[in-house]
Design a protein around this motif. Structure first.
Motif, PDB file in Angstrom:
ATOM      1  N   LEU A 158       0.843  -1.204   0.000  1.00  0.00           N
ATOM      2  CA  LEU A 158       0.000   0.000   0.000  1.00  0.00           C
ATOM      3  C   LEU A 158       0.880   1.257   0.000  1.00  0.00           C
ATOM      4  O   LEU A 158       0.691   2.170  -0.798  1.00  0.00           O
ATOM      5  N   LEU A 159       1.856   1.300   0.892  1.00  0.00           N
ATOM      6  CA  LEU A 159       2.736   2.473   0.992  1.00  0.00           C
ATOM      7  C   LEU A 159       3.608   2.619  -0.254  1.00  0.00           C
ATOM      8  O   LEU A 159       3.790   3.721  -0.771  1.00  0.00           O
ATOM      9  N   LEU A 160       4.156   1.502  -0.722  1.00  0.00           N
ATOM     10  CA  LEU A 160       5.014   1.554  -1.915  1.00  0.00           C
ATOM     11  C   LEU A 160       4.265   2.151  -3.101  1.00  0.00           C
ATOM     12  O   LEU A 160       4.792   2.989  -3.827  1.00  0.00           O
ATOM     13  N   ASN A 161       3.018   1.714  -3.283  1.00  0.00           N
ATOM     14  CA  ASN A 161       2.234   2.222  -4.403  1.00  0.00           C
ATOM     15  C   ASN A 161       1.935   3.706  -4.251  1.00  0.00           C
ATOM     16  O   ASN A 161       1.891   4.444  -5.230  1.00  0.00           O
ATOM     17  N   GLN A 162       1.731   4.143  -3.047  1.00  0.00           N
ATOM     18  CA  GLN A 162       1.472   5.570  -2.831  1.00  0.00           C
ATOM     19  C   GLN A 162       2.749   6.397  -2.979  1.00  0.00           C
ATOM     20  O   GLN A 162       2.755   7.444  -3.598  1.00  0.00           O
ATOM     21  N   PHE A 163       3.836   5.913  -2.412  1.00  0.00           N
ATOM     22  CA  PHE A 163       5.081   6.683  -2.399  1.00  0.00           C
ATOM     23  C   PHE A 163       5.777   6.717  -3.763  1.00  0.00           C
ATOM     24  O   PHE A 163       6.365   7.709  -4.138  1.00  0.00           O
ATOM     25  N   PHE A 164       5.734   5.585  -4.465  1.00  0.00           N
ATOM     26  CA  PHE A 164       6.568   5.494  -5.662  1.00  0.00           C
ATOM     27  C   PHE A 164       5.785   5.364  -6.975  1.00  0.00           C
ATOM     28  O   PHE A 164       6.342   5.549  -8.034  1.00  0.00           O
ATOM     29  N   VAL A 165       4.509   4.980  -6.903  1.00  0.00           N
ATOM     30  CA  VAL A 165       3.754   4.747  -8.143  1.00  0.00           C
ATOM     31  C   VAL A 165       2.642   5.781  -8.321  1.00  0.00           C
ATOM     32  O   VAL A 165       2.176   6.036  -9.428  1.00  0.00           O
ATOM     33  N   GLY A 166       2.200   6.374  -7.217  1.00  0.00           N
ATOM     34  CA  GLY A 166       1.096   7.324  -7.298  1.00  0.00           C
ATOM     35  C   GLY A 166      -0.219   6.608  -7.487  1.00  0.00           C
ATOM     36  O   GLY A 166      -1.073   7.008  -8.280  1.00  0.00           O
ATOM     37  N   SER A 167      -0.386   5.501  -6.774  1.00  0.00           N
ATOM     38  CA  SER A 167      -1.601   4.705  -6.927  1.00  0.00           C
ATOM     39  C   SER A 167      -2.071   4.232  -5.547  1.00  0.00           C
ATOM     40  O   SER A 167      -1.242   3.903  -4.686  1.00  0.00           O
ATOM     41  N   LEU A 168      -3.378   4.225  -5.376  1.00  0.00           N
ATOM     42  CA  LEU A 168      -3.924   3.783  -4.085  1.00  0.00           C
ATOM     43  C   LEU A 168      -4.324   2.318  -4.235  1.00  0.00           C
ATOM     44  O   LEU A 168      -5.430   1.999  -4.669  1.00  0.00           O
ATOM     45  N   LYS A 169      -3.410   1.453  -3.916  1.00  0.00           N
ATOM     46  CA  LYS A 169      -3.617   0.033  -4.242  1.00  0.00           C
ATOM     47  C   LYS A 169      -2.752  -0.838  -3.344  1.00  0.00           C
ATOM     48  O   LYS A 169      -1.617  -0.483  -3.037  1.00  0.00           O
ATOM     49  N   SER A 170      -3.298  -1.974  -2.937  1.00  0.00           N
ATOM     50  CA  SER A 170      -2.478  -2.944  -2.209  1.00  0.00           C
ATOM     51  C   SER A 170      -2.656  -4.300  -2.884  1.00  0.00           C
ATOM     52  O   SER A 170      -2.393  -4.418  -4.074  1.00  0.00           O
ATOM     53  N   MET A 171      -3.115  -5.300  -2.109  1.00  0.00           N
ATOM     54  CA  MET A 171      -3.367  -6.616  -2.693  1.00  0.00           C
ATOM     55  C   MET A 171      -4.761  -7.058  -2.239  1.00  0.00           C
ATOM     56  O   MET A 171      -5.258  -6.565  -1.235  1.00  0.00           O
ATOM     57  N   ALA A 172      -5.332  -7.999  -2.966  1.00  0.00           N
ATOM     58  CA  ALA A 172      -6.643  -8.511  -2.570  1.00  0.00           C
ATOM     59  C   ALA A 172      -6.457  -9.789  -1.754  1.00  0.00           C
ATOM     60  O   ALA A 172      -5.506 -10.542  -1.990  1.00  0.00           O
ATOM     61  N   ARG A 223      12.256  -2.358   1.899  1.00  0.00           N
ATOM     62  CA  ARG A 223      12.934  -2.311   3.206  1.00  0.00           C
ATOM     63  C   ARG A 223      12.818  -0.924   3.843  1.00  0.00           C
ATOM     64  O   ARG A 223      12.736  -0.782   5.048  1.00  0.00           O
ATOM     65  N   ARG A 224      12.797   0.102   2.982  1.00  0.00           N
ATOM     66  CA  ARG A 224      12.590   1.460   3.517  1.00  0.00           C
ATOM     67  C   ARG A 224      11.215   1.581   4.156  1.00  0.00           C
ATOM     68  O   ARG A 224      11.038   2.202   5.198  1.00  0.00           O
ATOM     69  N   MET A 225      10.215   0.972   3.513  1.00  0.00           N
ATOM     70  CA  MET A 225       8.858   1.016   4.068  1.00  0.00           C
ATOM     71  C   MET A 225       8.816   0.280   5.409  1.00  0.00           C
ATOM     72  O   MET A 225       8.165   0.713   6.352  1.00  0.00           O
ATOM     73  N   LYS A 226       9.528  -0.840   5.473  1.00  0.00           N
ATOM     74  CA  LYS A 226       9.583  -1.610   6.726  1.00  0.00           C
ATOM     75  C   LYS A 226      10.172  -0.750   7.839  1.00  0.00           C
ATOM     76  O   LYS A 226       9.661  -0.712   8.960  1.00  0.00           O
ATOM     77  N   LEU A 228      10.346   2.507   7.975  1.00  0.00           N
ATOM     78  CA  LEU A 228       9.438   3.619   8.282  1.00  0.00           C
ATOM     79  C   LEU A 228       8.328   3.143   9.230  1.00  0.00           C
ATOM     80  O   LEU A 228       8.009   3.795  10.232  1.00  0.00           O
ATOM     81  N   LEU A 229       7.772   1.987   8.913  1.00  0.00           N
ATOM     82  CA  LEU A 229       6.684   1.458   9.753  1.00  0.00           C
ATOM     83  C   LEU A 229       7.194   1.147  11.160  1.00  0.00           C
ATOM     84  O   LEU A 229       6.490   1.398  12.150  1.00  0.00           O
ATOM     85  N   THR A 230       8.406   0.613  11.252  1.00  0.00           N
ATOM     86  CA  THR A 230       8.960   0.304  12.576  1.00  0.00           C
ATOM     87  C   THR A 230       9.135   1.591  13.383  1.00  0.00           C
ATOM     88  O   THR A 230       8.803   1.644  14.576  1.00  0.00           O
ATOM     89  N   GLU A 231       9.623   2.644  12.713  1.00  0.00           N
ATOM     90  CA  GLU A 231       9.786   3.934  13.414  1.00  0.00           C
ATOM     91  C   GLU A 231       8.432   4.475  13.878  1.00  0.00           C
ATOM     92  O   GLU A 231       8.266   4.899  15.019  1.00  0.00           O
ATOM     93  N   LEU A 232       7.480   4.434  12.959  1.00  0.00           N
ATOM     94  CA  LEU A 232       6.151   4.965  13.297  1.00  0.00           C
ATOM     95  C   LEU A 232       5.525   4.202  14.461  1.00  0.00           C
ATOM     96  O   LEU A 232       4.842   4.774  15.318  1.00  0.00           O
ATOM     97  N   GLN A 233       5.809   2.897  14.464  1.00  0.00           N
ATOM     98  CA  GLN A 233       5.190   2.043  15.485  1.00  0.00           C
ATOM     99  C   GLN A 233       5.591   2.439  16.907  1.00  0.00           C
ATOM    100  O   GLN A 233       4.820   2.226  17.844  1.00  0.00           O
ATOM    101  N   SER A 234       6.776   3.036  17.051  1.00  0.00           N
ATOM    102  CA  SER A 234       7.178   3.402  18.412  1.00  0.00           C
ATOM    103  C   SER A 234       6.323   4.557  18.940  1.00  0.00           C
ATOM    104  O   SER A 234       6.111   4.682  20.148  1.00  0.00           O
ATOM    105  N   ASP A 235       5.803   5.395  18.038  1.00  0.00           N
ATOM    106  CA  ASP A 235       4.909   6.491  18.456  1.00  0.00           C
ATOM    107  C   ASP A 235       3.440   6.097  18.361  1.00  0.00           C
ATOM    108  O   ASP A 235       2.604   6.552  19.123  1.00  0.00           O
ATOM    109  N   ILE A 236       3.148   5.294  17.339  1.00  0.00           N
ATOM    110  CA  ILE A 236       1.738   4.912  17.089  1.00  0.00           C
ATOM    111  C   ILE A 236       1.692   3.379  17.078  1.00  0.00           C
ATOM    112  O   ILE A 236       1.806   2.751  16.015  1.00  0.00           O
TER     113      ILE A 236
END
Ligand code: SF4
Length: 267
Positions: A158-172, A223-226, A228-236
Motif C-alpha cells: 500500500l505504501l510503496l504504491n502511494q510513495f513510488f507509483v502514485g496509486s492507491l492500491k495494495s493486494m486482494a 525495506r525502507r517502508m519496513k 518507516l513502519l517500525t519507526e512509526l510504530q514506536s509512536d503509534i
C-alpha cells in the motif's frame, strides 16, 4: 530470519499459543473473505521461505478442523538459480505427507536473456513464477492458488504504491486471476510477519535461500517502508493494524479518481 537456516522440524508446535494465535488469524481471514469453500482444490505455493511453509502448515491444520472439505497440493517452482535446495523443500513436504508437485523451470536463463540492464530482477522473476504457478495449478485441477503474503506485505505494498507509483492500491485477499480460471487467495492477510518469524523458529522450519542474484538485497524500497513502519510504530503502536483496516474502510467519494464519481454516497 536468516534464509540459510536449516533445521529439523519440531513436531510439537501445534499446542503452542503462537500456533493457536496464527490459526485464529487464518480462520478469521477465511471467514471474513470467504477464502475456502466446499470442494475447493487449492494449490499452495511453497518456495521454502518462512511465509509459505507457515501458510501450508496452517492450511493443513484448517483442513483437519474445518466444517468444509477441501484439498491441498503444495507446488514449488524452481526458477533455476544455482544452489536452490529443492531437495530440502521436497524432504519437508514428504515428511508432512503432503500432495505436492516440484516444478523445474528455465526462468533464470530467461531472465538473463530478457532482462533490460538496470531493470528490476524481482519484477520479471515474480511474473514468470506467477505465470508458472497459474499453469501448474490449472494442470493439477485446482481452482485456487494460495499465496503466503501477510499483513506486513499488504501494508508495505500500500505504501510503496502511494510513495513510488502514485496509486492507491495494495493486494486482494481473494481475486480471480487474469486467466479467469484460478482464484488467488491470501489467507495470511491478518498475520504479522514478526509472529511468522517466531513460529518458523519455534517449529524449526527448514528455510532455504532462493539463491537468486539479488537475494537479501532485493527491494530496497520495501525495506525502507519496513523501516518507516517500525519507526512509526514506536509512536503509534497500532499503526499497522490501522493501515490494514483502512484497506477495508474505503470512502471512494473522498478520493480524486474520476471513475469513482458515480459511487453512491459513502458517508
Ligand atoms: S528476491 Fe530473487 S527469487 Fe525473489 S522475486 Fe526477487 S529475484 Fe526472484
Amino acid at each position: 530470519m536468516n534464509c540459510s537456516e536449516n533445521n529439523t522440524p519440531a513436531p510439537d508446535y501445534r499446542g503452542s499459543r503462537l500456533f493457536k494465535k496464527l490459526r485464529h488469524g487464518i480462520g478469521k481471514a477465511v471467514g471474513d473473505f470467504g477464502l475456502i469453500e466446499e470442494g475447493d482444490r487449492i494449490a499452495v505455493a511453497v518456495s521454502g521461505g518462512k511465509d509459505s511453509y507457515t501458510l501450508l502448515l496452517l492450511l493443513e491444520e484448517l483442513q483437519r478442523r474445518a466444517p468444509v472439505s477441501f484439498e491441498l497440493v503444495a507446488v514449488n517452482i524452481d526458477s533455476g538459480y544455482p544452489g536452490y535446495r529443492t531437495d530440502v523443500i521436497e524432504g519437508f513436504l514428504k515428511d508432512q505427507g503432503c500432495h505436492y508437485r516440484m516444478v523445474p523451470s528455465e526462468h533464470y536463463s530467461i531472465i538473463q536473456e530478457k532482462r533490460r540492464p538496470g531493470s528490476s530482477y524481482c519484477s520479471i522473476c515474480s511474473r514468470l513464477k506467477r505465470g508458472a504457478l497459474y499453469g501448474v495449478a490449472q494442470e493439477l485441477g485446482c481452482n485456487k492458488l494460495a499465496l503466503g503474503h501477510h499483513q506486513d506485505d499488504f501494508i508495505e505494498t500500500l505504501l510503496l504504491n502511494q510513495f513510488f507509483v502514485g496509486s492507491l492500491k495494495s493486494m486482494a485477499a481473494s481475486m480471480l486471476a487474469d486467466n479467469g480460471v484460478i482464484t488467488v487467495i491470501r489467507p495470511l492477510v491478518y498475520l504479522v510477519e514478526e509472529d511468522i518469524i517466531a513460529f518458523s523458529r519455534q517449529a524449526g522450519l527448514p528455510i532455504v535461500c532462493c539463491c537468486c542474484p539479488v537475494c537479501g538485497t532485493a527491494d530496497l524500497q520495501r525495506r525502507r517502508m519496513k523501516r518507516l513502519l517500525t519507526e512509526l510504530q514506536s509512536d503509534i503502536p497500532h499503526v499497522k493494524s490501522s493501515l490494514l483496516k483502512a484497506l477495508s474502510n474505503v470512502h471512494p467519494r473522498h478520493l480524486l479518481d474520476p471513475s469513482l464519481r458515480r459511487v453512491p454516497n459513502d458517508e
